[in-house]
Design an enzyme around this catalytic site. Structure first.
Site, PDB file in Angstrom:
ATOM      1  N   THR A 118       0.700  -1.400   0.015  1.00 19.75           N
ATOM      2  CA  THR A 118      -0.184   0.041   0.120  1.00 19.75           C
ATOM      3  C   THR A 118       0.993   1.183  -0.112  1.00 19.75           C
ATOM      4  O   THR A 118       1.880   1.137   0.521  1.00 19.75           O
ATOM      5  CB  THR A 118      -0.909   0.083   1.258  1.00 19.75           C
ATOM      6  OG1 THR A 118      -0.016   0.632   2.412  1.00 19.75           O
ATOM      7  CG2 THR A 118      -1.295  -1.304   1.656  1.00 19.75           C
ATOM      8  N   ASP A 133      -4.561   5.417   2.319  1.00 19.00           N
ATOM      9  CA  ASP A 133      -4.083   6.617   3.210  1.00 19.00           C
ATOM     10  C   ASP A 133      -4.542   5.883   4.313  1.00 19.00           C
ATOM     11  O   ASP A 133      -5.799   5.680   4.564  1.00 19.00           O
ATOM     12  CB  ASP A 133      -4.920   7.859   3.089  1.00 19.00           C
ATOM     13  CG  ASP A 133      -4.493   8.945   4.158  1.00 19.00           C
ATOM     14  OD1 ASP A 133      -3.772   8.359   5.295  1.00 19.00           O
ATOM     15  OD2 ASP A 133      -4.565  10.047   3.720  1.00 19.00           O
ATOM     16  N   ASN A 143       3.558  -0.437   8.872  1.00 19.57           N
ATOM     17  CA  ASN A 143       4.874   0.086   8.702  1.00 19.57           C
ATOM     18  C   ASN A 143       4.751   1.725   8.363  1.00 19.57           C
ATOM     19  O   ASN A 143       5.376   2.545   8.730  1.00 19.57           O
ATOM     20  CB  ASN A 143       5.784  -0.182   7.451  1.00 19.57           C
ATOM     21  CG  ASN A 143       6.928   0.583   7.067  1.00 19.57           C
ATOM     22  OD1 ASN A 143       7.873   0.638   7.802  1.00 19.57           O
ATOM     23  ND2 ASN A 143       6.628   1.106   5.923  1.00 19.57           N
ATOM     24  N   SER A 177       7.403  -0.472  15.478  1.00 22.02           N
ATOM     25  CA  SER A 177       7.710   0.642  16.484  1.00 22.02           C
ATOM     26  C   SER A 177       9.055   1.497  16.468  1.00 22.02           C
ATOM     27  O   SER A 177       9.381   1.849  15.137  1.00 22.02           O
ATOM     28  CB  SER A 177       7.663   0.153  17.806  1.00 22.02           C
ATOM     29  OG  SER A 177       7.526   0.998  18.906  1.00 22.02           O
ATOM     30  N   TYR A 209       7.592  12.316  18.429  1.00 19.35           N
ATOM     31  CA  TYR A 209       7.638  11.034  17.678  1.00 19.35           C
ATOM     32  C   TYR A 209       7.689   9.894  18.665  1.00 19.35           C
ATOM     33  O   TYR A 209       7.104   8.753  18.544  1.00 19.35           O
ATOM     34  CB  TYR A 209       8.995  11.002  16.688  1.00 19.35           C
ATOM     35  CG  TYR A 209       9.296   9.641  16.155  1.00 19.35           C
ATOM     36  CD1 TYR A 209       8.457   9.580  14.957  1.00 19.35           C
ATOM     37  CD2 TYR A 209      10.226   8.902  16.714  1.00 19.35           C
ATOM     38  CE1 TYR A 209       8.707   8.261  14.337  1.00 19.35           C
ATOM     39  CE2 TYR A 209      10.304   7.693  16.239  1.00 19.35           C
ATOM     40  CZ  TYR A 209       9.593   7.355  14.889  1.00 19.35           C
ATOM     41  OH  TYR A 209       9.794   6.234  14.196  1.00 19.35           O
ATOM     42  N   LYS A 231       5.338   6.142  19.336  1.00 18.48           N
ATOM     43  CA  LYS A 231       5.737   4.949  19.356  1.00 18.48           C
ATOM     44  C   LYS A 231       5.394   4.256  20.873  1.00 18.48           C
ATOM     45  O   LYS A 231       5.530   3.186  20.679  1.00 18.48           O
ATOM     46  CB  LYS A 231       7.268   4.914  18.904  1.00 18.48           C
ATOM     47  CG  LYS A 231       7.497   5.314  17.685  1.00 18.48           C
ATOM     48  CD  LYS A 231       6.717   4.396  16.559  1.00 18.48           C
ATOM     49  CE  LYS A 231       6.892   4.787  15.263  1.00 18.48           C
ATOM     50  NZ  LYS A 231       6.296   4.075  14.160  1.00 18.48           N
ATOM     51  N   THR A 265      16.916   5.693   5.947  1.00 16.65           N
ATOM     52  CA  THR A 265      15.707   5.844   5.276  1.00 16.65           C
ATOM     53  C   THR A 265      15.238   7.183   5.225  1.00 16.65           C
ATOM     54  O   THR A 265      15.692   8.125   5.840  1.00 16.65           O
ATOM     55  CB  THR A 265      14.550   4.833   6.037  1.00 16.65           C
ATOM     56  OG1 THR A 265      14.308   5.582   7.150  1.00 16.65           O
ATOM     57  CG2 THR A 265      14.909   3.433   5.961  1.00 16.65           C
TER      58      THR A 265
END
Length: 274
Positions: free
Chosen positions: A33, A57, A84, A135, A149, A153, A184
């Site tokens: 996705t 979304d 993810n 996570s 952030y 998590k 990433t």
């Protein structure tokens, strides 16, 4: 037996790497996705009979349900769900933008919940399944300028720990993956510039946030392969899978510090139960 994986947020980062690992397997189906169809063009290189590209979304409940239904219609079920999709954010707690923070919670926490809720009826009917929640090491420990952030998590950790207990009797397993920093694009997201002089020592962490894309130690390829291996080869997946030196050392130190306080104030703590 052919298994079907559904992975959210496969336009880049861990999701894209993991999608390619799954797509290469001869006995595995992939439901990938992303919010934009063009971001999934890289999957055209793989067998279209085993790959489904879904526009989703995770904050849009209608898109989520439609995507899950499409996956079931094409492949008959979903054996592994990898939550993810996520956003990053850098800024001190006081200076962070509330709208941006709320959007991050919508994606990282409530979006994850939307997808999981839609997939659970399929897994319950199958009486088996694995849910992998991406996570972070920062879901157990924290760092300056990553507080909000980290809060998302921490929420994923608590959510997953409860979910694990609820679905274990149904044959469904839940694994939290807690990576360290990796190369990433997650941390190339929004930032809140440090403008309050009292926080000036943290300005470099915010201003240099995008440098982490190339300088972080973690290998996205190795992380993706490890997630695949652990979710595939283990009859019982681990509850927690820290990946990277910071994840391992940072989480151990945080838990050690918590245990020190629990032990230090043990008598005071249990003394209130009267």
């Amino acid at each position: 037996m052919t298994k079907t994986w559904m992975i959210t947020g496969t336009s880049s980062g861990f999701g894209k790497e993991l999608a390619q690992v799954v797509a290469k397997q001869a006995d595995t189906n992939l439901v990938a996705t992303a919010r934009k169809e063009a971001d999934l063009a890289y999957l055209d290189a793989f067998d279209a009979t085993r790959v489904a590209k879904v526009i989703m979304d995770v904050t849009n409940e209608e898109q989520v349900q439609a995507g899950v239904t499409a996956a079931k219609d094409k492949f008959g079920g979903i054996d592994v769900l990898v939550n993810n999709a996520g956003l990053g954010y850098f800024g001190t707690i006081e200076e962070s933008n509330e709208e941006d923070v709320r959007q991050m919670f919508e994606v990282n926490v409530f979006g994850l919940g939307n997808v999981t809720k839609s997939v659970l009826p399929i897994m319950r009917a199958q009486k088996q399944g694995v849910i992998v929640n991406i996570s972070s090491a920062l879901g157990v420990t924290s760092l300056p300028t990553l507080g909000w952030y980290s809060a998302t998590k921490f929420a994923v950790e608590g959510y997953s720990n409860a979910l694990r207990q609820e679905v274990a009797p149904l044959g469904i397993q839940v694994m939290n993956v807690e990576p360290s920093g990796a190369r990433t694009k997650w941390n190339a997201g929004k930032t809140a510039p440090v403008e309050i002089s009292d926080y000036s020592k943290f300005a470099g962490m915010v201003n240099g946030a995008s440098n982490g894309v190339t300088q972080a130690p973690g290998s996205p390829e190795l992380i993706a392969q490890t997630i695949f291996d652990m979710a595939t080869d283990n009859k019982t997946v681990p509850d927690h899978l820290p990946l990277g030196t910071f994840a391992t050392d940072g989480m151990k130190q945080e838990l050690t510090n918590i245990l020190k306080d629990v032990d230090k104030y043990h008598d005071i703590s249990v003394g209130i139960d009267k």
